[in-house]
Design a protein around this motif. Structure first.
Motif, mmCIF file in Angstrom:
data_model
loop_
_atom_site.group_PDB
_atom_site.id
_atom_site.type_symbol
_atom_site.label_atom_id
_atom_site.label_comp_id
_atom_site.label_asym_id
_atom_site.label_seq_id
_atom_site.Cartn_x
_atom_site.Cartn_y
_atom_site.Cartn_z
ATOM 1 N N GLN A 20 0.808 -1.211 0.000
ATOM 2 C CA GLN A 20 0.000 0.000 0.000
ATOM 3 C C GLN A 20 0.847 1.269 0.000
ATOM 4 O O GLN A 20 0.338 2.357 -0.290
ATOM 5 C CB GLN A 20 -0.926 -0.006 1.220
ATOM 6 N N ASP A 21 2.132 1.145 0.347
ATOM 7 C CA ASP A 21 3.030 2.307 0.388
ATOM 8 C C ASP A 21 3.710 2.438 -0.970
ATOM 9 O O ASP A 21 4.558 1.622 -1.339
ATOM 10 C CB ASP A 21 4.068 2.117 1.493
ATOM 11 N N GLY A 22 3.352 3.445 -1.726
ATOM 12 C CA GLY A 22 3.863 3.623 -3.078
ATOM 13 C C GLY A 22 5.338 3.941 -3.160
ATOM 14 O O GLY A 22 5.903 3.981 -4.259
ATOM 15 N N ARG A 23 5.978 4.163 -2.015
ATOM 16 C CA ARG A 23 7.414 4.464 -2.034
ATOM 17 C C ARG A 23 8.269 3.214 -2.214
ATOM 18 O O ARG A 23 9.466 3.314 -2.466
ATOM 19 C CB ARG A 23 7.809 5.180 -0.744
ATOM 20 N N PHE A 24 7.642 2.026 -2.080
ATOM 21 C CA PHE A 24 8.387 0.783 -2.190
ATOM 22 C C PHE A 24 8.253 0.204 -3.590
ATOM 23 O O PHE A 24 7.148 0.104 -4.135
ATOM 24 C CB PHE A 24 7.896 -0.225 -1.148
ATOM 25 N N ALA A 25 9.408 -0.183 -4.156
ATOM 26 C CA ALA A 25 9.417 -0.778 -5.489
ATOM 27 C C ALA A 25 9.155 -2.273 -5.433
ATOM 28 O O ALA A 25 8.738 -2.867 -6.433
ATOM 29 C CB ALA A 25 10.767 -0.521 -6.166
ATOM 30 N N GLY A 26 9.416 -2.882 -4.283
ATOM 31 C CA GLY A 26 9.179 -4.316 -4.165
ATOM 32 C C GLY A 26 9.816 -4.879 -2.910
ATOM 33 O O GLY A 26 10.493 -4.178 -2.159
ATOM 34 N N LEU A 46 14.071 -10.200 4.949
ATOM 35 C CA LEU A 46 13.412 -9.437 3.889
ATOM 36 C C LEU A 46 14.320 -8.318 3.393
ATOM 37 O O LEU A 46 15.016 -7.668 4.182
ATOM 38 C CB LEU A 46 12.110 -8.822 4.406
ATOM 39 N N VAL A 47 14.301 -8.110 2.092
ATOM 40 C CA VAL A 47 14.937 -6.941 1.484
ATOM 41 C C VAL A 47 13.838 -6.089 0.889
ATOM 42 O O VAL A 47 13.070 -6.559 0.042
ATOM 43 C CB VAL A 47 15.948 -7.343 0.398
ATOM 44 N N LEU A 48 13.744 -4.838 1.341
ATOM 45 C CA LEU A 48 12.709 -3.925 0.876
ATOM 46 C C LEU A 48 13.359 -2.859 0.002
ATOM 47 O O LEU A 48 14.201 -2.090 0.461
ATOM 48 C CB LEU A 48 11.983 -3.275 2.055
ATOM 49 N N ALA A 49 12.999 -2.847 -1.270
ATOM 50 C CA ALA A 49 13.565 -1.895 -2.218
ATOM 51 C C ALA A 49 12.727 -0.621 -2.206
ATOM 52 O O ALA A 49 11.515 -0.662 -2.449
ATOM 53 C CB ALA A 49 13.597 -2.496 -3.613
ATOM 54 N N VAL A 50 13.391 0.488 -1.919
ATOM 55 C CA VAL A 50 12.716 1.782 -1.778
ATOM 56 C C VAL A 50 13.083 2.676 -2.955
ATOM 57 O O VAL A 50 14.252 2.721 -3.364
ATOM 58 C CB VAL A 50 13.138 2.465 -0.459
ATOM 59 N N VAL A 98 12.362 -11.419 12.533
ATOM 60 C CA VAL A 98 12.296 -10.929 11.155
ATOM 61 C C VAL A 98 13.330 -9.827 10.975
ATOM 62 O O VAL A 98 13.395 -8.888 11.774
ATOM 63 C CB VAL A 98 10.897 -10.379 10.808
ATOM 64 N N ASP A 99 14.151 -9.952 9.947
ATOM 65 C CA ASP A 99 15.112 -8.909 9.585
ATOM 66 C C ASP A 99 14.592 -8.152 8.370
ATOM 67 O O ASP A 99 14.283 -8.759 7.336
ATOM 68 C CB ASP A 99 16.475 -9.524 9.259
ATOM 69 N N PHE A 100 14.508 -6.834 8.517
ATOM 70 C CA PHE A 100 14.058 -5.954 7.434
ATOM 71 C C PHE A 100 15.261 -5.142 6.949
ATOM 72 O O PHE A 100 15.779 -4.307 7.693
ATOM 73 C CB PHE A 100 12.979 -4.985 7.920
ATOM 74 N N LYS A 101 15.685 -5.369 5.726
ATOM 75 C CA LYS A 101 16.796 -4.611 5.158
ATOM 76 C C LYS A 101 16.254 -3.657 4.106
ATOM 77 O O LYS A 101 15.682 -4.080 3.100
ATOM 78 C CB LYS A 101 17.829 -5.556 4.539
ATOM 79 N N PHE A 102 16.430 -2.360 4.350
ATOM 80 C CA PHE A 102 15.913 -1.319 3.469
ATOM 81 C C PHE A 102 17.031 -0.858 2.532
ATOM 82 O O PHE A 102 18.058 -0.351 2.985
ATOM 83 C CB PHE A 102 15.400 -0.133 4.285
ATOM 84 N N VAL A 103 16.840 -1.039 1.231
ATOM 85 C CA VAL A 103 17.861 -0.644 0.260
ATOM 86 C C VAL A 103 17.242 0.257 -0.793
ATOM 87 O O VAL A 103 16.035 0.197 -1.051
ATOM 88 C CB VAL A 103 18.503 -1.872 -0.423
ATOM 89 N N ARG A 121 6.702 -4.062 -8.005
ATOM 90 C CA ARG A 121 5.647 -3.148 -8.438
ATOM 91 C C ARG A 121 5.635 -2.919 -9.951
ATOM 92 O O ARG A 121 4.597 -3.026 -10.593
ATOM 93 C CB ARG A 121 5.767 -1.804 -7.706
ATOM 94 N N ASP A 122 6.784 -2.617 -10.518
ATOM 95 C CA ASP A 122 6.833 -2.301 -11.942
ATOM 96 C C ASP A 122 7.815 -3.182 -12.714
ATOM 97 O O ASP A 122 8.236 -2.817 -13.815
ATOM 98 C CB ASP A 122 7.221 -0.818 -12.137
ATOM 99 N N GLY A 123 8.192 -4.318 -12.132
ATOM 100 C CA GLY A 123 9.169 -5.177 -12.800
ATOM 101 C C GLY A 123 10.603 -4.702 -12.660
ATOM 102 O O GLY A 123 11.523 -5.258 -13.273
ATOM 103 N N GLN A 124 10.814 -3.665 -11.841
ATOM 104 C CA GLN A 124 12.133 -3.064 -11.711
ATOM 105 C C GLN A 124 13.138 -4.025 -11.071
ATOM 106 O O GLN A 124 14.305 -4.069 -11.461
ATOM 107 C CB GLN A 124 12.020 -1.785 -10.870
ATOM 108 N N LEU A 125 12.688 -4.813 -10.089
ATOM 109 C CA LEU A 125 13.609 -5.685 -9.378
ATOM 110 C C LEU A 125 14.070 -6.838 -10.261
ATOM 111 O O LEU A 125 15.259 -7.174 -10.294
ATOM 112 C CB LEU A 125 12.947 -6.224 -8.111
ATOM 113 N N VAL A 126 13.133 -7.448 -10.967
ATOM 114 C CA VAL A 126 13.498 -8.530 -11.884
ATOM 115 C C VAL A 126 14.469 -8.016 -12.936
ATOM 116 O O VAL A 126 15.476 -8.668 -13.258
ATOM 117 C CB VAL A 126 12.237 -9.116 -12.544
ATOM 118 N N GLU A 127 14.191 -6.859 -13.466
ATOM 119 C CA GLU A 127 15.057 -6.282 -14.497
ATOM 120 C C GLU A 127 16.453 -6.029 -13.959
ATOM 121 O O GLU A 127 17.458 -6.282 -14.640
ATOM 122 C CB GLU A 127 14.443 -4.975 -15.007
#
Length: 209
Positions: A20-26, A46-50, A98-103, A121-127
């Motif tokens: 729900q937070d649009g600042r996260f890419a995935g 977890l790795v959270l891509a911002v 739980v480990d949350f790593k923000f990158v 969200r937009d395929g950015q991580l796979v790419e």
């Protein structure tokens, strides 16, 4: 993925809230769950891509954000392991580590192992992973050989002096730096040999037919 119920319930609860937070890419999984060898005692890594533009703001809000995604019992930053982007937490009950790593999204592809992407969200991580394949790390046996006997002598002096807790700490260091990596290297080498042998058998059978 085949993961314990507790871990699965956590992800089912937290991931929709993260999205729900649009600042996260995935979000991606690493560690034992991504490697397929987790059990009920495993952590969730977890790795959270911002999005890069929102990164500084998200970093200031990390604990509050985690508390909005799940029931946060305790959490602290990961400087003790050289990773200040990390938040180490207990969530629950029932308690779960739980480990949350923000990158930054632009840094997501910097990794030592391939993650399991949970949502993108937009395929950015796979790419990013496709554009920057995981480089095989060189296992330097000579690096270990140069150091091993000096380390063993150091540990022996601690034992001889009766510094038992120092000796226990040394043995932990030896396990993490030498014995564990050697065991993993041997296993990986054995798996490669087994795959090579299997390919040769398949080729021989195919030729006979």
């Amino acid at each position: 993925m085949d993961i314990p119920t507790l871990h699965g319930n956590f992800l089912d609860e937290a991931l929709p809230r993260m999205r729900q937070d649009g600042r996260f890419a995935g979000v991606a999984l690493t560690g034992s769950i991504a490697a397929g060898d987790c059990d009920e005692y495993s952590d969730v890594d977890l790795v959270l891509a911002v999005d890069d533009a929102a990164y500084d703001a998200v970093m200031r809000e990390r604990l509050a954000l985690i508390g909005s995604w799940t029931s946060l019992v305790a959490g602290f930053t990961g400087e003790h392991v050289g990773e200040p982007r990390l938040i180490v937490t207990l969530v629950g009950p029932p308690l779960l580590h739980v480990d949350f790593k923000f990158v930054r999204a632009s840094d997501f592809a910097e990794r030592t192992a391939d993650p399991e992407i949970l949502w993108d969200r937009d395929g950015q991580l796979v790419e990013a992973l496709v554009e920057r394949p995981l480089a095989a790390s060189e296992f330097d046996l000579q690096w270990i050989e140069y150091r091993f006997w000096v380390w063993v002598h150091y540990g022996a002096t601690k034992l001889g002096r009766g510094e038992l807790f120092e000796t226990i700490g040394f043995l932990s260091h030896l396990r993490d730096t030498v014995l564990g990596p050697l065991a993993a290297h041997r296993r990986h080498h054995a798996e490669k040999l087994a795959l090579q042998y299997l390919r040769e058998v398949i080729e021989e059978v195919s030729e006979e037919r």
